[in-house]
Design a protein around this motif. Structure first.
Motif: not given
Ligand code: MLT
Length: 206
Positions: A131-135, A144-147, A170-173, A175-181
């Motif tokens: 919540l209200r995160a930054m890089v 590898v954050l797949t799934g 959001a795009s970094l995570l 790109g690492a495979g996380a399921t990001v909303q």
């Protein structure tokens, strides 16, 4: 009741009232403490175990999870060290309280260290609501954050977190495979009812 000082972070722990609910790791913002996010945790994940540590770094007396050099400019050496320290605490707490890997729910500074832990010690977390995160790290290691489920809630008029920065996270995570909303809310840096509703809905579908 006073907070527990038995493990490596001062913290509060509330055992699960409903088996099978994911445990939450609650990470407060600058100037907060281990009590701050307990009501939020109870609202977004009724029945879940709640683990809520207090950040060990003091900035003019205000607890944080890592040092910063200026607003939005992080001491990355300290961030590495503190991320490892917090990931070690999570492992200790899992052992003591018999928990599976928790879902982090972090606000502001707490969201930033949760994002850093995803990049540095991904095994420590089953997922994260940021919540209200930054890089957090300018040159994160390949991970590898797949799934792994990640929710990022940003405020469209947040004076602390530029929108581009939140989008880059959001795009970094992703790109690492996380399921990001990633959702942009009509809000500033302060949390709103919409944050609670989205976080609850996201946890309910995990
Ligand atoms: C940070 O220092 O982590 C961010 O600037 C957010 C904050 O705590 O104000």
């Amino acid at each position: 009741m006073s907070p527990s000082t038995e493990l490596s972070f001062i913290h509060r722990f509330t055992p699960a009232a409903e088996p099978g609910r994911p445990p939450l790791l609650l990470l407060h913002g600058t100037g907060g403490n281990e009590d701050d996010l307990l009501p939020l945790g109870r609202l977004v994940a009724p029945g879940s175990a709640l683990l809520s540590p207090r950040g060990k770094v003091l900035e003019s007396g205000m607890p944080r999870f890592f040092r910063r050099l200026a607003e939005g400019v992080f001491d990355e050496n300290d961030l590495h060290r503190r991320s490892n320290e917090l990931a070690d605490f999570i492992a200790e707490a899992q052992e003591s309280y018999k928990l599976v890997a928790p879902i982090a729910v972090g606000f502001s500074n707490g969201a930033n260290i949760a994002a850093a832990i995803l990049q540095l010690r991904p095994e420590a977390l089953a997922g994260a609501a940021l919540l209200r995160a930054m890089v957090p790290l300018q040159n994160p290691p390949t991970v590898v954050l797949t799934g792994k489920p990640v929710l990022i809630l940003s405020g469209a008029s947040d004076p602390i977190v530029p929108l581009d920065n939140a989008r880059r996270l959001a795009s970094l995570l992703t790109g690492a495979g996380a399921t990001v909303q990633h959702r942009m809310l009509p809000a500033g840096h302060v949390l709103t009812q919409a944050d609670l509703a989205f976080t609850k809905g996201w946890i309910d579908q995990l």
